[in-house]
Design an enzyme around this catalytic site. Structure first.
Site, short mmCIF file in Angstrom:
data_model
loop_
_atom_site.label_atom_id
_atom_site.label_comp_id
_atom_site.label_asym_id
_atom_site.label_seq_id
_atom_site.Cartn_x
_atom_site.Cartn_y
_atom_site.Cartn_z
N ASP A 60 43.13 -49.56 21.60
CA ASP A 60 42.05 -49.00 20.80
C ASP A 60 41.18 -48.08 21.66
OD1 ASP A 60 40.21 -49.02 18.34
OD2 ASP A 60 38.88 -49.78 19.90
N GLU A 131 48.60 -48.82 18.55
CA GLU A 131 47.58 -48.98 19.58
C GLU A 131 48.08 -49.88 20.70
OE1 GLU A 131 43.34 -48.40 17.27
OE2 GLU A 131 44.22 -50.42 17.34
#
Length: 242
Positions: A60, A131
């Site tokens: 992230d 991610e």
């Protein structure tokens, strides 16, 4: 040698991971933390302990940093507020899932149980997995050298589209801002399931305002259908000139 860089124990799985790396345009001779990449492509439904959740947490931050660097280099004169608005779209589940799907990551993601049949959660699952892959690649070198060479091209075209879009591709927010600023009221959405699981037009949404239907759209998810309806509505009220 760090055990993370050793090939995984199952040759078939190792072959799958190497195909993922090749799809990204990277060389399999590059130092890759294969053990981490395997985790990045393992859904929590397969293992509650060994899955992609921690790598997703790292990834992230990685995708935000990569997008930030790219925007800073490409649009050096843009204000910070514009950077933030564009980056929020670039790192959204919708965009990340699109990129992941383009590389076919879904076919290499290990999923079990009811999660396999959860088509409504597919976008979020793909975005999370993507991610996690970024996290694994970053931790392989502790730099972005395995990320930016292929990710940049995926973000550049999208960034240009967003900069050129007055709604920044968040039509629900743009429409709400328009209705509130002009009438102090909120639009209302009605959604029906009109297709089948996995269908690009599974859901049909209508957006209403002051008793008038302003727009209609379809999407694979409720969120996507509402965005499509909001886009039609936003443009119909002159949002392209806002």
């Amino acid at each position: 040698m760090d055990r993370r860089f050793e090939a995984v124990s199952h040759p078939r799985r190792q072959n799958q991971l190497e195909k993922v790396v090749e799809r990204l345009g990277l060389s399999t001779r590059t130092p890759i933390a294969w053990q981490l990449l395997d985790l990045a492509l393992t859904h929590p439904s397969v293992s509650t302990e060994k899955n992609y959740e921690q790598l997703e947490f790292v990834g992230d931050s990685v995708v935000r940093l990569a997008a930030s660097e790219l925007l800073f280099e490409t649009y050096p004169d843009a204000p910070v507020g514009e950077f933030a608005a564009v980056r929020s779209v670039l790192v959204s589940d919708r965009v990340l899932a699109e990129i992941a799907d383009g590389y076919g990551l879904g076919r290499y993601l290990l999923v079990a149980g009811s999660a396999v049949r959860d088509k409504m959660g597919e976008e979020s699952r793909l975005a999370d997995c993507f991610e996690a892959v970024l996290g694994a690649l970053y931790l392989s070198t502790n730099t972005l050298e395995l990320v930016r060479p292929w990710l940049d091209s995926n973000l550049l075209d999208r960034a240009k589209e967003i900069f050129d879009d007055p709604a920044r591709q968040n039509y629900k927010a743009a429409l709400q801002e328009w209705t509130q600023s002009n009438y102090k009221l909120l639009p209302k959405y009605e959604v029906e399931e009109t297709g089948y699981a996995g269908d690009e037009a599974r859901f049909t949404a209508q957006v209403w305002f002051k008793g008038e239907k302003l727009g209609q759209g379809t999407g694979r998810s409720i969120k996507a259908a509402e965005q499509a309806a909001a886009r039609e509505a936003f443009l119909s009220v002159g949002g392209d000139r806002v």
